[in-house]
Design a protein around this motif. Structure first.
Motif, PDB file in Angstrom:
ATOM      1  N   MET A   1     -26.341-120.547 -83.523  1.00 28.14           N
ATOM      2  CA  MET A   1     -26.365-121.578 -82.489  1.00 28.14           C
ATOM      3  C   MET A   1     -25.456-122.749 -82.865  1.00 28.14           C
ATOM      4  SD  MET A   1     -29.360-124.114 -81.237  1.00 28.14           S
ATOM      5  CE  MET A   1     -28.644-125.388 -82.283  1.00 28.14           C
ATOM      6  N   MET A   2     -25.504-123.179 -84.132  1.00 29.10           N
ATOM      7  CA  MET A   2     -24.660-124.287 -84.591  1.00 29.10           C
ATOM      8  C   MET A   2     -23.182-123.920 -84.480  1.00 29.10           C
ATOM      9  SD  MET A   2     -26.898-125.486 -87.925  1.00 29.10           S
ATOM     10  CE  MET A   2     -25.774-126.806 -88.418  1.00 29.10           C
ATOM     11  N   ARG A   3     -22.848-122.684 -84.861  1.00 26.01           N
ATOM     12  CA  ARG A   3     -21.437-122.263 -84.808  1.00 26.01           C
ATOM     13  C   ARG A   3     -20.936-122.205 -83.366  1.00 26.01           C
ATOM     14  NH1 ARG A   3     -23.275-118.467 -88.505  1.00 26.01           N
ATOM     15  NH2 ARG A   3     -23.070-116.760 -86.962  1.00 26.01           N
ATOM     16  N   ILE A   4     -21.780-121.760 -82.475  1.00 21.34           N
ATOM     17  CA  ILE A   4     -21.387-121.669 -81.062  1.00 21.34           C
ATOM     18  C   ILE A   4     -20.948-123.035 -80.547  1.00 21.34           C
ATOM     19  CG2 ILE A   4     -22.306-121.325 -78.724  1.00 21.34           C
ATOM     20  CD1 ILE A   4     -23.995-119.012 -79.931  1.00 21.34           C
ATOM     21  N   CYS A   5     -21.654-124.070 -80.967  1.00 20.13           N
ATOM     22  CA  CYS A   5     -21.326-125.425 -80.496  1.00 20.13           C
ATOM     23  C   CYS A   5     -20.170-126.044 -81.274  1.00 20.13           C
ATOM     24  CB  CYS A   5     -22.546-126.331 -80.618  1.00 20.13           C
ATOM     25  SG  CYS A   5     -23.925-125.860 -79.562  1.00 20.13           S
ATOM     26  N   SER A   6     -20.077-125.741 -82.569  1.00 22.97           N
ATOM     27  CA  SER A   6     -19.188-126.491 -83.456  1.00 22.97           C
ATOM     28  C   SER A   6     -17.811-125.880 -83.620  1.00 22.97           C
ATOM     29  CB  SER A   6     -19.841-126.627 -84.843  1.00 22.97           C
ATOM     30  OG  SER A   6     -21.120-127.208 -84.756  1.00 22.97           O
ATOM     31  N   GLU A   7     -17.704-124.535 -83.551  1.00 26.30           N
ATOM     32  CA  GLU A   7     -16.437-123.906 -83.897  1.00 26.30           C
ATOM     33  C   GLU A   7     -15.366-124.174 -82.858  1.00 26.30           C
ATOM     34  OE1 GLU A   7     -17.334-119.807 -84.527  1.00 26.30           O
ATOM     35  OE2 GLU A   7     -17.895-120.114 -86.632  1.00 26.30           O
ATOM     36  N   THR A   8     -14.108-124.222 -83.325  1.00 19.08           N
ATOM     37  CA  THR A   8     -12.974-124.452 -82.434  1.00 19.08           C
ATOM     38  C   THR A   8     -12.501-123.122 -81.842  1.00 19.08           C
ATOM     39  OG1 THR A   8     -12.287-126.354 -83.729  1.00 19.08           O
ATOM     40  CG2 THR A   8     -10.638-125.366 -82.280  1.00 19.08           C
ATOM     41  N   THR A   9     -12.338-123.090 -80.519  1.00 18.65           N
ATOM     42  CA  THR A   9     -11.847-121.902 -79.812  1.00 18.65           C
ATOM     43  C   THR A   9     -10.604-122.296 -79.018  1.00 18.65           C
ATOM     44  OG1 THR A   9     -13.055-122.291 -77.757  1.00 18.65           O
ATOM     45  CG2 THR A   9     -14.267-121.208 -79.536  1.00 18.65           C
ATOM     46  N   VAL A  10     -10.134-121.391 -78.172  1.00 14.58           N
ATOM     47  CA  VAL A  10      -8.984-121.724 -77.320  1.00 14.58           C
ATOM     48  C   VAL A  10      -9.315-122.876 -76.382  1.00 14.58           C
ATOM     49  CG1 VAL A  10      -7.948-119.436 -77.409  1.00 14.58           C
ATOM     50  CG2 VAL A  10      -9.690-119.928 -75.670  1.00 14.58           C
ATOM     51  N   GLU A  11     -10.602-123.088 -76.122  1.00 14.41           N
ATOM     52  CA  GLU A  11     -11.038-124.214 -75.286  1.00 14.41           C
ATOM     53  C   GLU A  11     -11.547-125.381 -76.132  1.00 14.41           C
ATOM     54  OE1 GLU A  11     -10.892-124.879 -72.136  1.00 14.41           O
ATOM     55  OE2 GLU A  11     -10.024-122.987 -71.449  1.00 14.41           O
ATOM     56  N   GLY A  12     -11.156-125.412 -77.411  1.00 15.11           N
ATOM     57  CA  GLY A  12     -11.600-126.498 -78.287  1.00 15.11           C
ATOM     58  C   GLY A  12     -13.024-126.288 -78.751  1.00 15.11           C
ATOM     59  N   SER A  13     -13.662-127.357 -79.180  1.00 15.20           N
ATOM     60  CA  SER A  13     -15.069-127.294 -79.597  1.00 15.20           C
ATOM     61  C   SER A  13     -15.881-128.181 -78.669  1.00 15.20           C
ATOM     62  CB  SER A  13     -15.231-127.752 -81.049  1.00 15.20           C
ATOM     63  OG  SER A  13     -14.909-129.122 -81.161  1.00 15.20           O
ATOM     64  N   ILE A  14     -17.190-128.121 -78.806  1.00  7.59           N
ATOM     65  CA  ILE A  14     -18.049-129.012 -78.004  1.00  7.59           C
ATOM     66  C   ILE A  14     -18.335-130.265 -78.828  1.00  7.59           C
ATOM     67  CG2 ILE A  14     -20.225-129.237 -76.756  1.00  7.59           C
ATOM     68  CD1 ILE A  14     -20.192-126.221 -76.354  1.00  7.59           C
ATOM     69  N   TRP A  15     -19.130-130.112 -79.849  1.00  7.52           N
ATOM     70  CA  TRP A  15     -19.371-131.154 -80.850  1.00  7.52           C
ATOM     71  C   TRP A  15     -20.030-130.504 -82.052  1.00  7.52           C
ATOM     72  CZ3 TRP A  15     -23.983-129.618 -79.344  1.00  7.52           C
ATOM     73  CH2 TRP A  15     -24.451-129.819 -78.046  1.00  7.52           C
ATOM     74  N   PRO A  16     -19.919-131.110 -83.234  1.00 11.37           N
ATOM     75  CA  PRO A  16     -20.603-130.554 -84.408  1.00 11.37           C
ATOM     76  C   PRO A  16     -22.117-130.708 -84.268  1.00 11.37           C
ATOM     77  CG  PRO A  16     -18.879-132.115 -85.047  1.00 11.37           C
ATOM     78  CD  PRO A  16     -19.084-132.280 -83.579  1.00 11.37           C
ATOM     79  N   VAL A  17     -22.832-129.670 -84.646  1.00  9.38           N
ATOM     80  CA  VAL A  17     -24.286-129.761 -84.750  1.00  9.38           C
ATOM     81  C   VAL A  17     -24.608-129.996 -86.225  1.00  9.38           C
ATOM     82  CG1 VAL A  17     -26.482-128.569 -84.441  1.00  9.38           C
ATOM     83  CG2 VAL A  17     -24.638-128.252 -82.779  1.00  9.38           C
ATOM     84  N   ASP A  18     -25.269-131.099 -86.508  1.00 13.88           N
ATOM     85  CA  ASP A  18     -25.490-131.552 -87.891  1.00 13.88           C
ATOM     86  C   ASP A  18     -26.974-131.471 -88.213  1.00 13.88           C
ATOM     87  OD1 ASP A  18     -25.691-132.873 -90.312  1.00 13.88           O
ATOM     88  OD2 ASP A  18     -24.292-134.467 -89.772  1.00 13.88           O
ATOM     89  N   ALA A  19     -27.319-130.647 -89.193  1.00 15.50           N
ATOM     90  CA  ALA A  19     -28.729-130.492 -89.582  1.00 15.50           C
ATOM     91  C   ALA A  19     -29.029-131.193 -90.906  1.00 15.50           C
ATOM     92  CB  ALA A  19     -29.079-129.012 -89.679  1.00 15.50           C
TER      93      ALA A  19
END
Length: 1003
Positions: free
Chosen positions: A247-265
């Motif tokens: 779940m964290m990687r889905i939000c944090s990783e950079t793709t062709v559409e950029g990233s969303i934001w880092p999830v910090d635990a």
């Protein structure tokens, strides 16, 4: 065609509408995509009200170019011109955000999201955002859907449809929906893991507080349980950990559409070192036993947002009672304030003035102040338990915990600073809290906030104004209501209840809150000028008192000083107008007993604490002190009055030295604590020794003048010994001396001896007469034959004794001999006489060295007080003062004849000279120096704190904490101080064993 040298009418209109590059804008308007609307006044007017018209126009042309065909371009332009809501929203976004313009260029039909303008679209919540993300099935499609939702939030924000608080709440709701979508995608990718566990996602920080930024780490904590109570818990936690990580990687990783934001635990128990997912029981056990104050502070914003919401609610319900008990912890306020200071200290120096969030007067100041008050009063008042800063601030004001006017100002400042932060981040959708430096960026930022006349100047002015309000109020916020609770000055204002005031004072470290409230009432009540000035000062003073180990004493002492000087105009003016005076006074009054006792005996000495012409805290030279003391004695009618005047000078200068030492050790808001501990020790030792010498000189003059007029029948000199001769006196040290005289020509030895003995007797008596001034004890026990020998001898008698009877310990004692008062010529001749004893030619013989070692060993075994912990005794304990000094003195006795640098009475100078002469290694010298400085500082601290001398650490916890605060240890770290002392002296003892006793450990 425009005539050469003349501007076109379009160029002029573009300038008038706020374009900064009209030539480039003209070219864009001439592009085929805008052919049909280039002269439409509606378009120019709409572009002109955006934050950056040039940027908006450029973004619009890119959007048009990206449309799939002429029909789509025509549809966009027709809708844009016809529909004002779309026009304002779309152009507003394009003028504020390059990043969203990029998104609209990549996804050219997403502009349609901004067309609908109905009430239900104005304030969407989690449910609406979940619908917007429902079609996302992978990280890329999730990012596209996320940006599409973000586009609508930004459009409402830049158009003013939503205010700061509503925008921040929408961003938090979008983050909630995004976390749920990411967890759905992760679960679909690993259905077995999803079936094996219950996983709750707890939002923390700004997401949990429902006040998120455009681009921010989304702080979370994970709670996991087995789906089946009978299942393997360890296996279930592994499944939950895989889901959470995905779940964290889905939000944090950079793709062709950029990233969303880092999830910090990293706010989880044990931070990065702890397991990513824990059971509820494991969380609870950690917080009950190990959690630090800041971890409970962070839980103020905990909110279940995704996954198993029932488990999330159970987590919050289980931990909530612990959150509201944290204010009862010892040093609670100090811990929170220390965390805030640490944040500021970690800001790079080049960025601190541009730091919108973490810098002084920034957002974090408001948030910390509000959270501190919530934790103190939230246990008794559930209305304060909001995770949202502005909601909590409103509740604090409604309950009287914060003054209403202060709350209004902070609300305005917080909204402005957060709006700045939002617009800065929105531009490129990057996580930053730094105010830009480029003028174009500042102009866009100012215009986005509605500042249009002179955007840059207005922005900077408003930013500084609001930062100044925060800086002024964020600590006052905590203390001001305490005064309002007792001053009874503002009718209609909701006040702190007595119980709430007590809670706040206890949280600040006051042991007797009832007495503190009485002092505050006495100081702040009334309509006099004195009360008005003290009401202004007290909120800040209370903070400084709370930063000490003795806040009760600080407040009581301030009341006493105020009672003594409150009607004196210069006193109130000093505190009000001289920046350093009020803080210096607060530090001095709350650091222990000695300095306040000295001050209360003559309160006018408070003038020394200013930074004007009152003398300041710089120590005076011996010549200056002696001149003033002799002048005061000369004006007196008799010896007793003269010595009283000399002791008055000593008291004042002792206060100056104490105050400078305390301020240097504690530091101030503008000046950090002195980093060079040796410099502090040398300054105190030199100042007290010079002051003692001047006092003896004045006392000698007073006694001689009353008994014999201008001249004594015998020449008379006072020789400083021990720490006095070494310029190393502490606050509680006696003055070790020898007295020497020599009959004047024509005076019989009997007459001369009687006169000399009478002088000594009278000096000792006058310096110990009970009075408001501290006594000065003269100790002459280092004289030949000790207590059995005469108090004073002639130079010839000393010569005869030393040539015939001198013992090796006396040679050692004479290493510290220095003339301090009386006849300087006689003093010099005495020192010439003893030089061969203290620096014997060819050094000490083996027998003498063994004798010194034997004496030292006997002293260690016999003189240590019964019951004292040897490892914590600063004078006689291993690695303490005696160890270091005897080691240095042995080097002086053995090598002083050959090394001129060793011929000094000062321990640190001799140690440095021995190192330079390679009589010991650099590391060993540094170890001994560190131990000697630390032991001396501890002795000085004990005297400052307790008001009486001592060679061991205090047993009283508050006194021990005060010693620690003086030595630079924060509240709650007295144990660290003792450990550091033992470690430092243990290392020093190892060096002493080698250098003093020899490698074989000879005793």
């Amino acid at each position: 065609m425009t005539a050469p040298g003349r501007r076109s009418s379009t160029f002029t209109r573009l300038l008038r509408h706020g374009f900064t590059d009209p030539s480039a804008a003209e070219r864009l308007l001439d592009s085929p995509e805008l052919a049909g609307v280039r002269d439409d006044p509606v378009l120019l007017e709409a572009l002109g009200v955006t934050a950056d018209p040039d940027l908006a126009l450029h973004g619009l042309v890119r959007m048009l170019e990206a449309q799939p065909g002429p029909a789509a371009r025509r549809e966009l332009l027709d809708t844009l011109i016809a529909a004002k809501p779309l026009r304002d929203r779309l152009l507003g976004v394009l003028g504020a955000s390059v990043a969203l313009a990029d998104h609209l260029a990549r996804h050219p039909r997403d502009w349609e999201e901004l067309v609908t303008y109905e009430p239900r679209d104005l304030h969407p919540g989690v449910e609406e955002f979940e619908r917007g993300l429902a079609q996302a099935t992978d990280p890329v499609s999730l990012r596209v859907a996320y940006r599409r939702c973000l586009l609508s939030i930004a459009a409402r924000d830049v158009c003013g449809t939503t205010d700061l608080a509503e925008t921040a709440a929408e961003l938090a709701d979008l983050a909630t929906a995004t976390l749920r979508a990411a967890l759905r995608i992760a679960s679909a990718a690993a259905p077995d893991d999803a079936a094996a566990c219950r996983l709750a996602v707890i939002a923390m920080g700004k997401c949990g507080g429902h006040e998120l930024n455009y681009v921010s780490d989304v702080d979370v904590i994970f709670v996991g349980e087995a789906a089946d109570a009978l299942a393997d818990e360890g296996k279930a936690l592994r499944s939950a950990t895989r889901l959470a990580s995905h779940m964290m990687r889905i939000c944090s990783e950079t793709t062709v559409e950029g990233s969303i934001w880092p999830v910090d635990a990293n706010l989880r128990p044990e931070g990065r070192n702890g397991p990513l997912v824990r059971t509820l029981a494991s969380h609870l056990a950690y917080y009950q036993r190990w959690a630090k104050t800041w971890e409970f502070q962070a839980l103020l914003k905990a909110r279940p947002v995704a996954g198993d919401l029932a488990l999330g609610e159970a987590y919050v319900d289980a931990l909530e009672p612990l959150v509201w008990q944290v204010a009862e912890r010892e040093n609670f306020v100090a811990d929170v304030q220390k965390m805030r200071r640490r944040v500021v200290e970690n800001i790079p120096a080049a960025e601190v003035d541009r730091e919108l969030k973490l810098g002084p007067g920034g957002l974090r100041d408001v948030e910390f102040a509000v959270q501190l008050l919530q934790l103190v009063h939230g246990r008794a008042d559930a209305s304060l338990r909001s995770g949202t800063t502005l909601h909590a601030l409103h509740a604090l004001a409604a309950g009287g915990y914060v003054g209403r006017a202060d709350a209004v100002q902070l609300d305005e400042a917080y909204r402005f600073l957060r709006s700045m932060e939002h617009r800065i981040q929105l531009h490129r959708l990057r996580r930053t809290h730094l105010v830009p430096e480029a003028e174009a960026d500042l102009r866009r930022l100012g215009r986005s906030l509605g500042l249009r006349t002179d955007p840059v100047a207005e922005l900077l002015r408003e930013w500084k104004r609001h930062s100044s309000v925060v800086r002024r109020l964020h600590e006052k916020l905590f203390y001001r209501p305490l005064l309002d609770a007792v001053a009874q000055l503002a009718p209609g204002e909701t006040r702190l209840s007595p119980e709430a005031a007590r809670e706040r004072l206890v949280a600040l470290g006051y042991a007797d809150p009832a007495a503190a409230l009485r002092h505050l009432e006495a100081l702040a009540s009334g309509v006099t000028r004195k009360a008005a000035i003290q009401r202004t000062l007290l909120p800040v003073l209370l903070g400084w008192f709370a930063d000490s180990a003795e806040p009760d004493a600080g407040l009581l002492n301030f009341r006493n000083v105020s009672d003594a000087l409150g009607k004196t105009p210069w006193y109130l003016r000093l505190l009000r107008d001289e920046g350093a005076a009020a803080e210096n006074l607060a530090r001095v009054l709350s650091a222990g007993r000695l300095a306040p006792d000295l001050l209360m005996r003559a309160p006018e000495a408070v003038a020394l604490l200013g930074d004007g012409d009152g003398g300041g805290l710089e120590p005076r030279s011996r010549a200056h002190l002696e001149q003033e003391t002799l002048a005061a004695v000369g004006r007196a009618e008799n010896a007793e009055d003269g010595v009283r005047a000399a002791r008055g000078v000593r008291r004042r200068e002792l206060f100056r030295t104490c105050a400078a030492d305390i301020v240097g050790s504690y530091g101030t808001e503008t000046q950090p604590a002195e980093a060079d501990q040796g410099a502090l020790v040398d300054r105190v030792g030199g100042a007290v020794s010079d002051l003692t010498a001047a006092t003896l000189a004045g006392t000698l003059r007073a006694v001689v003048r009353e008994g014999w007029g201008e001249q004594l029948p015998t020449r008379f000199a006072v020789i400083g010994m021990g720490r006095f001769g070494g310029h190393e006196l502490g606050y509680g040290s006696d003055a070790d001396v020898l007295f020497v005289h020599e009959p004047r020509e024509g005076v019989g030895e009997r007459e001369a001896a009687d006169a000399a003995n009478k002088v000594v007797s009278e000096m000792r008596r006058l310096l110990q007469i009970p009075s408001a001034d501290p006594p000065l004890l003269i100790d002459a026990d280092l004289r030949p034959e000790g207590k059995s020998g005469p108090l004073v001898r002639t130079l010839k008698s000393y010569d005869a004794y030393y040539r015939r009877w001198s013992l090796v310990w006396e040679s050692q004692a004479l290493l510290r001999a220095e003339q301090v008062a009386g006849d300087p010529e006689l003093g010099r001749r005495f020192l010439d006489l003893v030089d061969p004893l203290r620096y014997p030619a060819e050094g000490l013989g083996d027998d003498a060295v063994r004798e010194i070692r034997r004496l030292k060993a006997r002293m260690e075994s016999e003189r240590l007080p019964r019951g004292a912990d040897p490892k914590l005794h600063t004078k006689l304990g291993p690695g303490g003062l005696s160890d270091v000094e005897w080691t240095v003195q042995l080097l002086q006795l053995r090598h002083g004849w050959a090394e001129p640098g060793l011929r000094t009475t000062r321990t640190r100078e001799a140690l440095a000279a021995a190192r330079a002469a390679e009589l010991l290694g650099g590391e060993d010298a540094a170890i001994l120096d560190e131990a000697w400085i630390l032991a001396t500082r501890v002795r000085n601290a004990v005297m400052l704190v307790r008001g009486r001398a001592g060679d061991t650490f205090p047993s009283d916890p508050r006194e021990l904490a005060a010693v620690g605060r003086y030595l630079g240890y924060s509240p709650g770290h007295a144990g660290d101080m003792l450990d550091d002392y033992r470690r430092t002296t243990r290392r020093a003892r190892a060096v002493v064993e080698e250098l003093f006793y020899g490698a074989a450990g000879e005793r």
